[in-house]
Structures are given as C-alpha cells and as structure tokens.
Write a protein that holds these residues in place. Structure first.
Motif, PDB file in Angstrom:
ATOM      1  N   LEU A  24       0.877  -1.165   0.000  1.00  0.00           N
ATOM      2  CA  LEU A  24       0.000   0.000   0.000  1.00  0.00           C
ATOM      3  C   LEU A  24       0.911   1.210   0.000  1.00  0.00           C
ATOM      4  O   LEU A  24       1.794   1.321   0.863  1.00  0.00           O
ATOM      5  CB  LEU A  24      -0.895   0.025   1.236  1.00  0.00           C
ATOM      6  CG  LEU A  24      -1.862  -1.138   1.402  1.00  0.00           C
ATOM      7  CD1 LEU A  24      -2.629  -1.009   2.712  1.00  0.00           C
ATOM      8  CD2 LEU A  24      -2.838  -1.197   0.231  1.00  0.00           C
ATOM      9  N   GLU A  67       1.069   5.285   0.127  1.00  0.00           N
ATOM     10  CA  GLU A  67       0.395   6.559   0.333  1.00  0.00           C
ATOM     11  C   GLU A  67       1.163   7.681  -0.364  1.00  0.00           C
ATOM     12  O   GLU A  67       2.386   7.624  -0.482  1.00  0.00           O
ATOM     13  CB  GLU A  67       0.294   6.899   1.835  1.00  0.00           C
ATOM     14  CG  GLU A  67      -0.437   5.891   2.697  1.00  0.00           C
ATOM     15  CD  GLU A  67       0.513   4.974   3.413  1.00  0.00           C
ATOM     16  OE1 GLU A  67       0.148   4.456   4.499  1.00  0.00           O
ATOM     17  OE2 GLU A  67       1.632   4.772   2.905  1.00  0.00           O
ATOM     18  N   CYS A  87      -4.052   6.313  -1.534  1.00  0.00           N
ATOM     19  CA  CYS A  87      -3.535   5.014  -1.097  1.00  0.00           C
ATOM     20  C   CYS A  87      -3.689   4.071  -2.275  1.00  0.00           C
ATOM     21  O   CYS A  87      -4.821   3.673  -2.609  1.00  0.00           O
ATOM     22  CB  CYS A  87      -4.303   4.516   0.112  1.00  0.00           C
ATOM     23  SG  CYS A  87      -3.895   2.832   0.627  1.00  0.00           S
ATOM     24  N   TRP A 131      -7.962   4.739   7.066  1.00  0.00           N
ATOM     25  CA  TRP A 131      -6.899   5.728   7.246  1.00  0.00           C
ATOM     26  C   TRP A 131      -6.694   5.928   8.745  1.00  0.00           C
ATOM     27  O   TRP A 131      -7.672   6.098   9.482  1.00  0.00           O
ATOM     28  CB  TRP A 131      -7.252   7.055   6.596  1.00  0.00           C
ATOM     29  CG  TRP A 131      -7.126   7.072   5.107  1.00  0.00           C
ATOM     30  CD1 TRP A 131      -8.128   6.894   4.195  1.00  0.00           C
ATOM     31  CD2 TRP A 131      -5.938   7.292   4.357  1.00  0.00           C
ATOM     32  NE1 TRP A 131      -7.617   6.977   2.930  1.00  0.00           N
ATOM     33  CE2 TRP A 131      -6.270   7.221   2.988  1.00  0.00           C
ATOM     34  CE3 TRP A 131      -4.601   7.536   4.697  1.00  0.00           C
ATOM     35  CZ2 TRP A 131      -5.339   7.391   1.970  1.00  0.00           C
ATOM     36  CZ3 TRP A 131      -3.665   7.703   3.686  1.00  0.00           C
ATOM     37  CH2 TRP A 131      -4.042   7.624   2.343  1.00  0.00           C
ATOM     38  N   CYS A 136      -2.508   4.353   5.457  1.00  0.00           N
ATOM     39  CA  CYS A 136      -3.672   3.603   5.008  1.00  0.00           C
ATOM     40  C   CYS A 136      -3.452   2.138   5.351  1.00  0.00           C
ATOM     41  O   CYS A 136      -2.312   1.679   5.524  1.00  0.00           O
ATOM     42  CB  CYS A 136      -3.953   3.805   3.529  1.00  0.00           C
ATOM     43  SG  CYS A 136      -2.742   3.102   2.397  1.00  0.00           S
ATOM     44  N   GLY A 144       0.399   0.720   4.963  1.00  0.00           N
ATOM     45  CA  GLY A 144       1.309   1.493   4.128  1.00  0.00           C
ATOM     46  C   GLY A 144       2.447   2.045   4.961  1.00  0.00           C
ATOM     47  O   GLY A 144       2.490   1.874   6.182  1.00  0.00           O
TER      48      GLY A 144
END
Length: 122
Positions: free
Chosen positions: A3, A5, A21, A35, A95, A113
């Motif tokens: 992931l 961001e 994301c 989030w 995220c 992330g």
C-alpha cells in the motif's frame, strides 16, 4: 503486496490536501480500507474507513464534516480528501487494508502502508 500513500505535505491552517492510497498486488476493492494517523508519543488513531461491500464509511469525531473518504476501484486507489485542516491534524497518515470487506478493530488489519507526513502550520 504494498500500500503506497502519497499526497502529504505542508499546508496552512484552513487548507486542503488529498491523500491517496494505491494498492500493488492487492485489489483494494475487495477489502475495507482505513486511514489512521499517528503523532510522536501518541497511539495510532483511526481517522476514517470505507467498507467494500456497501461503500459505507465512518469518521472520527475530530474530522467529521471536514474529511471525506472515497475509493476508485478502476484506479485501485482509496482517497482521503482533507479540508479545513487544523494544526491538530498534523501527523503521519497511514492507510490500511482490513482482512474483511467491513471496517473494524485495527487488529483486523492485514496490510499497512509506509505513511505520509501531513503538517498543518502557518
């Protein structure tokens, strides 16, 4: 699986940012995406989450009416639109992909992330 961001930065109070994301190796449309944010010395805080089954979303009281979460399944991306930003919104934003299609306890998160820094300051 990653992931990623993006979209963080420095913004003045009252300004806006849109965080993204993007999923790699993971079809975000199958999972609830949340989030979170964290500042030094504080626990990670849930900001918003969007389910995959019905698109329902929820928000922390501190951001209701100012932040909007959305998803673009074609782009395999989830967004967090942040308006009317305040210095108290300063944090690293992460995220996260949940194990299921609905939002829940952070212990149900399978993937995180790396985070993006948001700084709200004049």
């Amino acid at each position: 699986v990653q992931l990623v961001e993006s979209g963080g930065g420095l913004v003045q109070p009252g300004g806006s940012l849109r965080l993204s994301c993007a999923g790699s190796g993971l079809t975000l449309g199958y999972y609830a995406i949340g989030w979170f944010r964290q500042t030094p010395g504080k626990e990670r805080e849930g900001v918003s989450c969007i389910s995959s089954r019905d698109g329902n979303s929820n928000y922390a009281d501190s951001v209701k009416g100012r932040f909007t979460i959305s998803r673009d399944n074609v782009e395999n991306t989830v967004y967090l639109q942040m308006n009317s930003l305040k210095p108290g919104d300063t944090a690293v934003y992460y995220c996260a992909a949940y194990r299921w299609s609905w939002c829940g306890d952070p212990s149900m998160v399978d993937y995180w992330g790396q985070g993006t820094q948001v700084t709200v300051s004049s």
